[in-house]
Each structure stands twice: as structure tokens, then as C-alpha cells.
Design an enzyme around this catalytic site. Structure first.
Site, short mmCIF file in Angstrom:
data_model
loop_
_atom_site.label_atom_id
_atom_site.label_comp_id
_atom_site.label_asym_id
_atom_site.label_seq_id
_atom_site.Cartn_x
_atom_site.Cartn_y
_atom_site.Cartn_z
N HIS A 186 25.47 -13.05 -25.47
CA HIS A 186 24.29 -13.88 -25.72
C HIS A 186 23.25 -13.06 -26.50
CE1 HIS A 186 26.08 -15.37 -21.84
NE2 HIS A 186 26.16 -16.45 -22.63
N CYS A 217 16.79 -12.94 -30.82
CA CYS A 217 16.03 -12.15 -31.78
C CYS A 217 15.09 -11.18 -31.07
CB CYS A 217 15.24 -13.06 -32.72
SG CYS A 217 13.88 -13.95 -31.93
N CYS A 269 11.85 -12.76 -29.57
CA CYS A 269 12.04 -13.48 -28.30
C CYS A 269 12.32 -12.51 -27.16
CB CYS A 269 13.18 -14.49 -28.46
SG CYS A 269 12.75 -15.90 -29.52
N CYS A 313 24.46 -16.44 -17.30
CA CYS A 313 24.85 -15.02 -17.41
C CYS A 313 24.07 -14.17 -16.41
CB CYS A 313 24.61 -14.53 -18.83
SG CYS A 313 25.17 -12.84 -19.12
N CYS A 326 1.01 10.56 8.61
CA CYS A 326 2.23 10.52 9.43
C CYS A 326 3.37 9.96 8.60
CB CYS A 326 1.99 9.66 10.67
SG CYS A 326 3.48 9.44 11.67
N CYS A 335 -37.44 17.64 24.56
CA CYS A 335 -38.65 17.09 23.95
C CYS A 335 -38.51 15.63 23.56
CB CYS A 335 -39.06 17.92 22.74
SG CYS A 335 -37.91 17.77 21.34
N CYS A 344 -19.88 21.47 13.96
CA CYS A 344 -19.66 21.81 15.37
C CYS A 344 -20.61 21.01 16.27
CB CYS A 344 -19.83 23.30 15.61
SG CYS A 344 -21.49 23.91 15.34
N CYS A 378 -25.35 20.54 23.78
CA CYS A 378 -24.09 19.98 23.26
C CYS A 378 -24.34 18.55 22.80
CB CYS A 378 -23.00 20.01 24.33
SG CYS A 378 -21.47 19.15 23.85
N CYS A 416 -17.31 19.96 27.95
CA CYS A 416 -17.98 18.74 28.38
C CYS A 416 -17.40 18.25 29.70
CB CYS A 416 -17.82 17.64 27.32
SG CYS A 416 -18.58 18.07 25.74
#
Length: 545
Positions: free
Chosen positions: A174, A177, A180, A205, A275, A318, A328, A342, A355
Site C-alpha cells: 500500500h 504519497c 499524505c 493492513c 521510593c 516572655c 534544628c 525546644c 521530647c
């Protein structure tokens, strides 16, 4: 952890502490020996198989990552640029093309059909070649990817007649051109990755349209887009590769180790960790299932949590508002207060080791509840408090992780050279600083996901397991805070001075390198315990029974 709060035998924790190999932290960083400080060792360096740092011809940026301390599994993967991916793809296509004696375009179609697994392709091919050809749309043996008409023919799309050499086919009978064909290819490319599965325009096809024909008939833009889809298919349709999901990153990761079923976290050269299994951000040591549940929980609770946590905290002395601007958790109030505390638990820093663990509100629990609605209200508040406790620490550690990564990037880009000049040493000798930040980042990531793990430990049913979890976590967290404070604040104090004394620098180097070693050891024990889902508790309980 206070002994009065634990129902677990104190000897059990002593035995576990002995297994850590733990003596006082100070023992690890008071020595003067360079070897003791382990300054030049790094658990995160990427080398090629010959031990070279240089990229190879395939655009590889990393080959293997081996965990410090002799991990049970060696994670081996390669970070590839787009050029490296393209070279790997062309190499695989060339091998199949040579073995099966066919054009590269046909070999590429076959490899895509079999998810780029050359071994499976060859097995199926030699078992039943005809069935494989029909499945992928390859013409009969001896055919070529593109044919040119030898006589004057009519294009079945535009119905114009063209002389010999003005039409093309995909190896079948097939012919169309070039104009196309160009429009057909443009429409296929505009449809996305499905252009890789184009077949002959004739409805009857099934012959595949392959790369050689695309290169002949398509314009430059469509050729480039087709090549891009072909390149992406090599990564996205294969189980050996994954694109790095980091923002703006175009690198890919190839896993080349032997333990593919066990690989978890990988780290791209851009600095993003993810991961391998679930694609979420790196979350060692918790499971993908826990991460999925936690992220889903955050979606449902995030508005309440964000409203509660986004406000500044007040100084416990305060009461002035404090904004956290370092990585940190060690906070210092402004003048004239200068109170140190902390960020998480608000306890004074001078006596702070870790903590306080999460405690349900006992005052309301002990009071008489006279109505079902009141009981539900108390339970809902306790549930929200428990979630907020874990969410705050998860979010705070991830925020500190980002700060640590930003600081490390600034170090590597400019600050190391300046600091090296200040103490008159080569910049390579300051590798211990970036190594410290690497472990700070890894520690923050582990601690963050440890809190997600802790949320799913039932306060009553898993009480013993939670005690061990908090025991290990508190030790690791205290060591990490010391390391982060030394790497961040003490470094800025040392190099912020007009002149840096070399002996003071050496003392700082020894201390930071020693703290890095200690912190690495604590987190190795934490990760090992989590990997076994705190199996020490189960084995201890079985022995006691």
C-alpha cells in the site's frame, strides 16, 4: 524515658542498648585522631565500577549506593541523563537487530511489545516467530521498513498520481504519497505516545509504521516528537527504569542490582529521593502501605492541622511570637529574653534530652462521662490531639530536611571555597561538612516517617512496642539534634568570625565528624528495628510467656 512510665523490664532496654554498641556520645568525638573521626569516608558517594567519579559515555551519573555500616542489602542503581537513556536504548535495539537479523525499526517495535525485555522477546520469537510477527505487525521475513514505488501509481488518500519514487509504503503493497504520509504521521504524533503503534493507513493492513519510514516522510518537528515518545517508552514501559519525580528533573534511574524485589529508596543526582516501589518521596524505614494510609489521612485532616500548625509559637517565658527560621529544633528567643527551648515540646533546652512521649489526656478520661455525646466528643478530641502530635513532628522534620538540603547546596556551590580559604586548607578537606548534612537530611527523613509509623501504633494494644519505638526514636532524635546544631549553628559561629583559628577549626572538625559517626549508628539501629516491625518486642514477649 522515665522508668516509672514503662511496663517493660529495664534489663530489656539495657540489653538492647548494649546491642547498639552504645557508650556515651562524647567518647566518639573527643579523640584527636583523624582516623577516629572517619572524615574522608562517605556512605553516599556514587562511583562507577572502576571507582571513578567521572560520567561515562552513557551519561551515567551514579552507579551504586551502599549503606554505611555494612547493610544487609546493597542497593545498586544508575542515574541516567536523556543522552544516557538514548544510548542504552540504541544499544538494546542494535543487539536484537543483530541477533534476529532485522532492521532496527522492526527490532524497536518488537522490544516495545515485550516491554523492552530482550530475553523474553528472543524466547517467544524462537518459539513461534509467525505468531510474534502477526502480533506486532511485522511483514514477511526479508521485508524492509520502507519501500519506494517503482512505477506510476495513484495515492489512495489524495487520489493524485505519482511517478516512480514519489510514494512510500511501510514494507507492504500500500503506497501513499509523501504529503499524505506526512499528514498521517502528524495526526499520529498529535495523539501522543500512541503514535508508536501506528499501522498502515489501509484498514485491511496491519503492518507497523516504524522509525525508518517516519524519518523519511515526517518533518523535523514531528520526527523530534516521535523520537521523544520512543525515548520515554523505553523508561515508562520497562520495569528496569523510572523517571525521577523531582520537580523539573529530566533524569531517570535504572536499577541494576540483584535484589529488585527488595529495593526501596533511591536518590537521584538532583537530590530528590523517592521510593522505587510506590513512587512517593523516600520514606525509609516505613512501608509503602503505611505511607499511603498516612498521606490519605493528611488529605482528610490537613485543613484542621494546617490551621493549627501554621501559626507562630509563643516563647514559654516572655510569650512573644517566635518564627522558626533554622532547621534544628533548638530555639532562642530574641533580646532581652534569650530563653532557649525546644520548638516541638517547648521545654527548656538546657535540660532537654528528648521530647516527652505522647500521652492521652487523662484528666477527662478519668472524669465521669454521663452522656454518649460527651464521650464521643472526648474521643474525637483525643483522636485529633493524637493526630496533631504526630503530624506536627512529621511536618517539622520534613521542613528541617528541606532546610538541611538547601544549606548543603549552598555549601557545595560557594561556601566551602570561602571556608577553605579562611582556614587555608583544600576545599576537599571540608567534605566532612557535606557528609554531616547528608546524614542530617537522611535522619530528618527517617524521623519524619517514624512519626507516621508511630501514629498507627495503638496506645493500648501496642503499648510495649510503642515504648521500644520511643526509646529508639528518642536516642536517634537527641543525637540528630546535636549533629544538626553543630553543623548549622556552630559552623556559622566559627566561620562568621573575622579570623578562624586553625586549632579551633580542627576541634570543630573532629567534633562534627564524630557526631556524624554517632548519629549514623543510632539511625542504623532505628532503621533495622523498623525493618523488622520492632520484632524485638515480639520475641521478648514470646520468651516471657
Amino acid at each position: 524515658m522515665a522508668s516509672g512510665d514503662s511496663d517493660v523490664d529495664d534489663d530489656y532496654f539495657s540489653d538492647f542498648g548494649d546491642q547498639r554498641g552504645g557508650s556515651d556520645d562524647e567518647d566518639f568525638y573527643t579523640g584527636d585522631s583523624d582516623d577516629e573521626c572517619d572524615i574522608n569516608k562517605s556512605g553516599g558517594d556514587y562511583m562507577d565500577e572502576d571507582g571513578n567519579d567521572d560520567d561515562d559515555d552513557y551519561g551515567e551519573q551514579a552507579v551504586e549506593e551502599t549503606e554505611d555500616g555494612g547493610s544487609e542489602m546493597e542497593k545498586t542503581y544508575v542515574v541516567l541523563t536523556e543522552d544516557g537513556i538514548r544510548a542504552r536504548q540504541e544499544e538494546d535495539i542494535a543487539k536484537v537487530s543483530e541477533v534476529l537479523s532485522m532492521p532496527p525499526g522492526f527490532a524497536a517495535v518488537l522490544l516495545r511489545h515485550f516491554k523492552w525485555m530482550a530475553g523474553r522477546l528472543q524466547e517467544e520469537w524462537f518459539l513461534d516467530e509467525r505468531r510474534v510477527r502477526d502480533a506486532v505487525g511485522l511483514p514477511a521475513d526479508g521485508a524492509v521498513p520502507t519501500l519506494v514505488n517503482r512505477r506510476r501509481l495513484t495515492c489512495a488518500i489524495c487520489f493524485d498520481r505519482f511517478s516512480a519514487g514519489g510514494m512510500r509504503s511501510g514494507g507492504c503493497s500500500h503506497f501513499y504519497c509523501v504529503t499524505c504520509w506526512r499528514g498521517y504521521v502528524r495526526a499520529g504524533v498529535g495523539d501522543g505516545a500512541r503514535c508508536l503503534s501506528l499501522r498502515c493507513p489501509d484498514p485491511s493492513c496491519t503492518v507497523a509504521v516504524v522509525r525508518e519510514l517516519i524519518d523519511e516522510v515526517a518533518d523535523d518537528e514531528d520526527r523530534e516528537r516521535y523520537a521523544m515518545f520512543a525515548l520515554r517508552s523505553y523508561v515508562e514501559e520497562s520495569n528496569r527504569f523510572k523517571w525521577c519525580p523531582g520537580p523539573g528533573c529530566s533524569l531517570a534511574v535504572e536499577f541494576v542490582g540483584s535484589g529488585g524485589d527488595q529495593i526501596n529508596d533511591v536518590f537521584c543526582s538532583c537530590g530528590h529521593g523517592f521510593c522505587w516501589r510506590c513512587g512517593e518521596e523516600a520514606h525509609r524505614p516505613v512501608s509503602c502501605k503505611t505511607v499511603a494510609m498516612w498521606l490519605a489521612k493528611n488529605v482528610s485532616e490537613s485543613e484542621t492541622a494546617t490551621w493549627l500548625l501554621d501559626h507562630t509559637k509563643h516563647c514559654p517565658v516572655c510569650r512573644r511570637p517566635i518564627e522558626k527560621n533554622f532547621g534544628c529544633m533548638h530555639m532562642t528567643c530574641r533580646a532581652p529574653c534569650f530563653h532557649e527551648f525546644c520548638w516541638l515540646c517547648l521545654e527548656p533546652w538546657v535540660s532537654h534530652r528528648f521530647c516527652e512521649k505522647y500521652r492521652p489526656d487523662g484528666s477527662e478520661a478519668e472524669s465521669e462521662i454521663n452522656s454518649t455525646e460527651e464521650e464521643r466528643r472526648v474521643q474525637a478530641k483525643a483522636s485529633l490531639d493524637r493526630y496533631i502530635y504526630h503530624y506536627e513532628r512529621w511536618a517539622a522534620n520534613l521542613k528541617s530536611l528541606r532546610v538541611a538540603l538547601d544549606d548543603m547546596e549552598k555549601l557545595e556551590m560557594s561556601e566551602l571555597e570561602k571556608m577553605a580559604g579562611a582556614v587555608r586548607v583544600p576545599a576537599t578537606e571540608l567534605r566532612f561538612m557535606t557528609e554531616a548534612y547528608e546524614h542530617v537530611g537522611e535522619g530528618r527523613r527517617v524521623l519524619a516517617w517514624a512519626y507516621a509509623y508511630g501514629y498507627y501504633l495503638d496506645p493500648e494494644r501496642d503499648a510495649t512496642k510503642r515504648q521500644l519505638f520511643e526509646y529508639l526514636q528518642n536516642d536517634a532524635n537527641a543525637s540528630l539534634e546535636r549533629l544538626h546544631g553543630c553543623a548549622e549553628k556552630e559552623r556559622k559561629e566559627l566561620f562568621g568570625a573575622a579570623a578562624v583559628d586553625f586549632h579551633t577549626y580542627r576541634a570543630y572538625r573532629d567534633k562534627l565528624a564524630g557526631l556524624t559517626k554517632v548519629t549514623r549508628r543510632y539511625f542504623e539501629n532505628l532503621v533495622k528495628a523498623f525493618a523488622g516491625d520492632l520484632a524485638e518486642v515480639s520475641s521478648s514477649s514470646e520468651t516471657a510467656s
